[in-house]
Design a protein around this motif. Structure first.
Motif, PDB file in Angstrom:
ATOM      1  N   ILE A 118      -0.895   8.434  -2.392  1.00  0.00           N
ATOM      2  CA  ILE A 118      -2.001   8.779  -3.062  1.00  0.00           C
ATOM      3  C   ILE A 118      -2.729   9.538  -1.635  1.00  0.00           C
ATOM      4  CG2 ILE A 118      -1.301   6.601  -3.993  1.00  0.00           C
ATOM      5  CD1 ILE A 118      -2.986   4.889  -1.988  1.00  0.00           C
TER       6      ILE A 118
ATOM      7  N   SER B 260      -4.841  10.670   1.186  1.00  0.00           N
ATOM      8  CA  SER B 260      -6.170   9.047   1.732  1.00  0.00           C
ATOM      9  C   SER B 260      -6.768   7.763   0.791  1.00  0.00           C
ATOM     10  CB  SER B 260      -7.729   9.668   2.648  1.00  0.00           C
ATOM     11  OG  SER B 260      -8.705  10.241   0.536  1.00  0.00           O
ATOM     12  N   TRP B 261      -6.381   7.736   0.049  1.00  0.00           N
ATOM     13  CA  TRP B 261      -6.749   6.119  -0.320  1.00  0.00           C
ATOM     14  C   TRP B 261      -6.077   5.276   0.114  1.00  0.00           C
ATOM     15  CZ3 TRP B 261     -10.837   4.882  -2.738  1.00  0.00           C
ATOM     16  CH2 TRP B 261     -11.540   6.099  -4.136  1.00  0.00           C
ATOM     17  N   ALA B 262      -5.128   5.886   0.758  1.00  0.00           N
ATOM     18  CA  ALA B 262      -4.053   4.790   1.375  1.00  0.00           C
ATOM     19  C   ALA B 262      -4.942   4.648   2.614  1.00  0.00           C
ATOM     20  CB  ALA B 262      -2.679   6.063   1.678  1.00  0.00           C
TER      21      ALA B 262
ATOM     22  N   VAL C   1       1.389  -1.280   0.107  1.00  0.00           N
ATOM     23  CA  VAL C   1      -0.115   0.169   0.416  1.00  0.00           C
ATOM     24  C   VAL C   1       0.703   1.380   0.205  1.00  0.00           C
ATOM     25  CG1 VAL C   1      -1.789   1.061   1.374  1.00  0.00           C
ATOM     26  CG2 VAL C   1      -1.670  -1.405   1.410  1.00  0.00           C
TER      27      VAL C   1
ATOM     28  N   SER D 103       0.520   7.650   2.838  1.00  0.00           N
ATOM     29  CA  SER D 103      -0.411   8.708   2.085  1.00  0.00           C
ATOM     30  C   SER D 103       0.009   9.623   1.125  1.00  0.00           C
ATOM     31  CB  SER D 103      -0.835   9.391   4.147  1.00  0.00           C
ATOM     32  OG  SER D 103      -0.412   9.511   4.197  1.00  0.00           O
TER      33      SER D 103
ATOM     34  N   VAL E 144      -8.099   4.124   3.154  1.00  0.00           N
ATOM     35  CA  VAL E 144      -9.420   3.299   2.437  1.00  0.00           C
ATOM     36  C   VAL E 144      -8.663   2.265   2.215  1.00  0.00           C
ATOM     37  CG1 VAL E 144     -10.567   3.482   0.823  1.00  0.00           C
ATOM     38  CG2 VAL E 144     -10.546   5.666   1.914  1.00  0.00           C
ATOM     39  N   ILE E 145      -7.786   1.978   1.554  1.00  0.00           N
ATOM     40  CA  ILE E 145      -7.147   0.553   1.113  1.00  0.00           C
ATOM     41  C   ILE E 145      -6.795   0.063   2.935  1.00  0.00           C
ATOM     42  CG2 ILE E 145      -5.098  -0.204  -0.689  1.00  0.00           C
ATOM     43  CD1 ILE E 145      -5.187   1.835  -2.228  1.00  0.00           C
TER      44      ILE E 145
ATOM     45  N   THR F 219      -9.832  -1.448   4.042  1.00  0.00           N
ATOM     46  CA  THR F 219      -9.684  -2.702   2.999  1.00  0.00           C
ATOM     47  C   THR F 219      -9.373  -4.438   3.475  1.00  0.00           C
ATOM     48  OG1 THR F 219     -11.103  -0.798   1.827  1.00  0.00           O
ATOM     49  CG2 THR F 219     -11.183  -3.183   1.221  1.00  0.00           C
TER      50      THR F 219
END
Length: 442
Positions: A119, A121-123, A113, A116, A125-126, A129
């Motif tokens: 990428i 805030s997507w970091a 991953v 931050s 989120v991933i 998940t």
């Protein structure tokens, strides 16, 4: 899914070899799963704050990191329900292979991953998940592994056999701590940029070894006998296992409250206590190695107390463990804050050994309270919901209680309350070591 219908008509020597193979498979598989799952706990204490929440203050970053840690615990009951359903319907073995595959791939992916800074805030989120996938996987793993060991074992050795599953947790944790500790000796910038990722990427190697070990074990004889009885009578249990469990909710509820304190102590030591000790000026690597050495001791004490439960019963040890929890609480934190490595080790060792008084007999203590065709679901739900109450939010709560005044009294009050609830619950429960595993319900 098709049930493995191999019979248990083996010679005594062959049966003992099969039991040893199954117990080792359960131990190793659980060690791999908890290496992955608890590696995240260590990383959340020392890495994820600056890597994925770098815009926050240090302790706020720790709280946010622990919040992502909690999502794995929230997903564990879901894993227990899903895997428990199919495990009670089709058998234990195949579900264990699936749970290991999910955990290994999710953990490997965590090591890939981006931060931050790359990428945004997507970091996070991933990360969340993948943590959810980890939670579902470990939620299905524990119940199946515990039942395979328990249901293959001699009736007088069930506690000892099942304790190997719980010994897999500290084994995996120690392995993760040692590997993460080695890489944490890198310069800070290298550790935060790539060093912490290597332990997660090694999960793929452990996955391959674990799958190889698990592929040749036999299905649970207790499950096969129950399935054969249904077939002989022309019956087929169509009611979902979760409905069978929830028809008698009291059994599930008391298991949850009885077990939660052990998970609270386990998680406190592997997350908050590490951060707390480092904040008192001790090198991160030294703290992790002291905890790892104490963790090695816990592997053997888990097995010892599991074996002792076959003689004394599960209930007396669960009571003794909670009393010991209340007694060591005022001692552990001063030891961890001392700055002396031996005293820090002693603090971790006191906490971990206390936890294993409860953790050793726990697999049998929980699983023996459910009938054969709902045991995977019931045991998994009881264990995993106990982890949610006892462990899921505990690091976040403890960090939040400690942060304002840097005082451990609120921390000890919270943990002591959980121990007291578990103690009272166990006192009013019946002993389970002589329960008939072939019975439809208990």
């Amino acid at each position: 899914m098709q049930i493995d219908t191999r019979t248990s008509s083996l010679s005594e020597a062959a049966r003992k070899r099969e039991v040893r193979k199954v117990v080792f498979s359960s131990y190793f598989g659980t060690a791999v799963e908890f290496y992955d799952f608890l590696l995240y706990a260590t990383a959340s204490a020392v890495v994820f704050g600056p890597v994925f929440f770098s815009g926050l203050s240090p302790w706020a970053g720790v709280v946010a990191s622990y919040a992502t840690f909690a999502t794995g615990y929230l997903a564990r009951p879901l894993g227990g329900i899903i895997f428990g359903h199919f495990g009670d319907k089709a058998g234990r073995k195949k579900l264990l292979v699936i749970s290991m595959l999910m955990m290994g791939l999710a953990s490997t992916a965590i090591g890939l991953v981006p931060s931050s800074a790359t990428i945004g805030s997507w970091a996070a989120v991933i990360l969340v998940t993948l943590r959810v996938i980890q939670g579902i996987a470990v939620g299905g793993e524990w119940g199946g592994a515990a039942l395979m060991a328990l249901e293959h074992a001699d009736s007088k050795k069930r506690g000892f056999a099942a304790s190997f599953v719980n010994a897999g947790a500290p084994s995996g944790s120690v392995l993760g701590l040692i590997i993460m500790g080695l890489f944490s000796s890198l310069p800070q910038d290298q550790f935060l940029s790539w060093g912490w990722r290597v332990p997660f990427l090694l999960s793929f190697v452990l996955l391959l070894v674990g799958l190889y070990i698990r592929k040749n074990v036999s299905e649970s004889p207790v499950f096969l006998e129950a399935a054969e009885r249904e077939t002989a009578k022309g019956l087929q249990e169509n009611r979902p296992p979760i409905i069978q469990v929830l028809r008698r909710p009291k059994g599930l509820i008391v298991v949850i409250f009885a077990a939660m304190s052990a998970f609270a102590l386990q998680t406190t030591l592997s997350t908050f206590a590490i951060t707390y000790t480092v904040s008192h000026g001790v090198e991160r690597q030294d703290v992790m190695f002291m905890f790892a050495i104490a963790g090695v001791i816990s592997i053997f004490t888990t097995l010892y107390f599991g074996r002792l439960s076959d003689r004394w019963g599960r209930r007396p040890l669960m009571i003794a463990g909670n009393i010991a929890f209340l007694l060591v609480l005022p001692v552990v934190f001063p030891l961890l804050a001392s700055g002396d490595l031996f005293l820090i080790f002693l603090g971790f060792a006191l906490g971990i050994v206390t936890q294993t008084i409860m953790y050793g007999p726990m697999a049998a203590f929980i699983a023996e309270r459910f009938g054969t065709r709902s045991r995977y679901t019931g045991a998994s739900m009881g264990y995993q919901l106990a982890t949610v109450l006892g462990a899921g939010f505990t690091p976040t709560i403890l960090a939040s209680l400690y942060a304002p005044a840097k005082a451990t009294v609120p921390v000890m009050v919270y943990l002591g309350t959980l121990a007291a609830i578990s103690l009272v619950t166990v006192i009013f429960m019946k002993e389970s070591k002589d329960n008939d595993l072939g019975a439809e319900s208990h």
